[in-house]
Design a protein around this motif. Structure first.
Motif, short mmCIF file in Angstrom:
data_model
loop_
_atom_site.label_atom_id
_atom_site.label_comp_id
_atom_site.label_asym_id
_atom_site.label_seq_id
_atom_site.Cartn_x
_atom_site.Cartn_y
_atom_site.Cartn_z
N VAL A 199 0.84 -1.19 0.00
CA VAL A 199 0.00 0.00 0.00
C VAL A 199 0.88 1.25 0.00
O VAL A 199 2.11 1.16 0.15
CB VAL A 199 -0.95 0.00 1.22
N PRO A 200 0.29 2.44 -0.15
CA PRO A 200 1.10 3.66 -0.20
C PRO A 200 1.84 3.94 1.11
O PRO A 200 1.49 3.44 2.18
CB PRO A 200 0.06 4.75 -0.48
N GLY A 201 2.88 4.78 1.02
CA GLY A 201 3.72 5.12 2.15
C GLY A 201 3.01 5.98 3.18
O GLY A 201 1.90 6.48 2.97
N ARG A 202 3.70 6.21 4.29
CA ARG A 202 3.09 6.78 5.49
C ARG A 202 2.64 8.23 5.35
O ARG A 202 1.77 8.67 6.10
CB ARG A 202 4.06 6.67 6.67
N ASP A 203 3.21 8.99 4.43
CA ASP A 203 2.81 10.39 4.33
C ASP A 203 1.62 10.60 3.40
O ASP A 203 1.25 11.73 3.10
CB ASP A 203 3.99 11.27 3.91
N SER A 204 0.99 9.51 2.95
CA SER A 204 -0.17 9.63 2.07
C SER A 204 -1.45 9.60 2.89
O SER A 204 -1.51 9.03 3.98
CB SER A 204 -0.19 8.48 1.06
#
Length: 444
Positions: free
Chosen positions: A275-280
């Motif tokens: 899944v997308p990274g933490r700042d998304s």
């Protein structure tokens, strides 16, 4: 020693109680030293306690093939001592001054900290500046810590039930990205590394312009700035750290794998998604989905699989947020000989419900309350505040104020976004299915 520890715990408890009233807003001051060190200060005078932390933007993803495990190794190595701290004295100094300290490493950063009575602020600053400016990196320290890391690997991974689960998941989800190597890395790589390679790794990453110094607690801002300049100003700036994200090709077909663990008697049925990274924004949505599926006894997977069908002893669903990507992991331990494949069917059914239908307004309100409680709880400890401030600057587009915006972001996420994220990321052709089984060997 015990008396000092009890006093420290009492002071921390007072700080927690006093902070709860204003946990919704964290005030801070931030600035850069000429050498590039980013400094974040938060003053709170409810108890005479201070947390001093340094977060270096280096983790296992910054390692090169054949030399894995360096970042975690340095977590240990930088406690060896410095030109002004004798070998083995670092933690003795902390304890003798009424403090606590530790460090931890992830795929993306290394975090060192001390928590002291506030009259020992200078001690914390001195220790961290010594670690940054002139640690002793020699053959004795490398050999000593190599054995320490090997023992940690044996205790925490190789001989611990389900100890290598996350590493096995990462290996399959990230065939190209360094996230696939795991944080502890390869002991063979550490054994083969030369002393000059360790020194070069330190020179490259453990520099002020690749670090955040965060101080939270009972401090005077003006005086603390003077102390920071005195202790950290002389540290020379390093070369700019250049990092290029390794792009993974999308997963378009189910990956099926089997891993064996000689330490377990009960298998673990796992499904994992990239899944997308933490700042998304979507990373936060996935956190909310985790709570819906397995956040407590009233969660959907728990009620269905543990309470009603009784085919699972325990269920998990969590988002493992990293900087470049995240791992979304769901799983279950079978009960009464239930077939692991049947557990996967149960979990899939709950995901399909999320993809088809909006959660109810009551469930949505409950979800919001859970996240608000978690937010408040984290920001009632000085160390928690220090780490959250550092995380905001390091990972969230250099936005330190993310600590005050995250709850607002969570509240803005809609029921429709939860449904849409489940549709976008939690599909069978985008995942790893891992049978984590008792025994030795490898699937043929």
């Amino acid at each position: 020693m015990q008396i000092r520890k009890n006093v420290f715990c009492a002071l921390s408890a007072v700080a927690l109680l006093g902070f709860q009233a204003k946990a919704q807003k964290v005030e801070f001051t931030e600035y850069d030293l000429p050498n590039g060190l980013h400094v974040i200060l938060h003053d709170d005078h409810h108890a005479p306690v201070v947390a001093v932390s340094v977060m270096y933007h280096v983790g296992s993803k910054n390692e090169v093939a054949g030399r894995t495990g360096f970042a975690h190794f340095f977590e240990h190595l930088l406690f060896e001592g410095s030109e002004n701290i004798k070998r083995g004295e670092f933690m003795k100094i902390v304890s003798a001054n009424g403090g606590q300290n530790n460090a931890n490493t992830t795929q993306d950063r290394t975090f060192y900290y001390e928590v002291f009575p506030s009259n020992q602020l200078q001690t914390g600053l001195w220790l961290e500046s010594e670690r940054m400016m002139h640690p002793v990196i020699n053959e004795i320290g490398v050999k000593t810590q190599n054995e320490v890391v090997k023992e940690e690997k044996r205790l925490s991974f190789d001989n611990r039930p389900y100890g290598n689960l996350i590493n096995d998941i990462g290996h399959d989800l990230f065939p190209t990205h360094p996230y696939g190597n795991g944080v502890i890395g390869s002991m063979k790589d550490l054994d083969a590394a030369k002393l000059d390679e360790f020194k070069e790794f330190f020179k490259q990453f453990y520099v002020p312009n690749n670090a955040v110094l965060t101080i939270a607690g009972d401090i005077d801002i003006a005086k603390t700035k003077e102390l920071v300049a005195a202790y950290f100003g002389p540290v020379p700036r390093g070369a700019d750290v250049v990092y290029k994200k390794v792009e993974e090709a999308p997963i378009t077909k189910t990956i099926v794998d089997t891993a064996y663990d000689a330490n377990i008697q009960i298998p673990f049925m796992i499904a994992a998604y990239r899944v997308p990274g933490r700042d998304s924004r979507d990373s936060k949505v996935m956190q909310m989905i985790s709570s819906i599926l397995s956040g407590g006894a009233s969660s959907r997977m728990y009620k269905k699989m543990v309470d009603e069908k009784k085919d699972a002893l325990q269920v998990i669903a969590f988002n493992y947020p990293l900087e470049d990507y995240g791992m979304y992991i769901i799983g279950a331990l079978p009960n009464n000989g239930a077939a692991p494949a049947g557990l996967l069917t149960d979990m899939d059914e709950e995901i399909v419900k999320l993809q088809k239908d909006l959660i109810t307004p009551d469930d949505y309100e409950k979800l919001q309350n859970q996240f608000e409680n978690n937010f408040v709880s984290t920001n009632t400890r000085m160390l928690g505040i220090a780490e959250n401030l550092a995380n905001g600057y390091t990972f969230d587009h250099k936005d330190t104020n993310n600590i005050n915006e995250e709850l607002k972001l969570i509240r803005s996420i809609t029921r429709e976004e939860i449904r849409d994220a489940a549709r976008k990321y939690l599909n069978n052709n985008q995942r790893l299915v891992l049978y984590y089984l008792p025994g030795k060997g490898k699937a043929q």
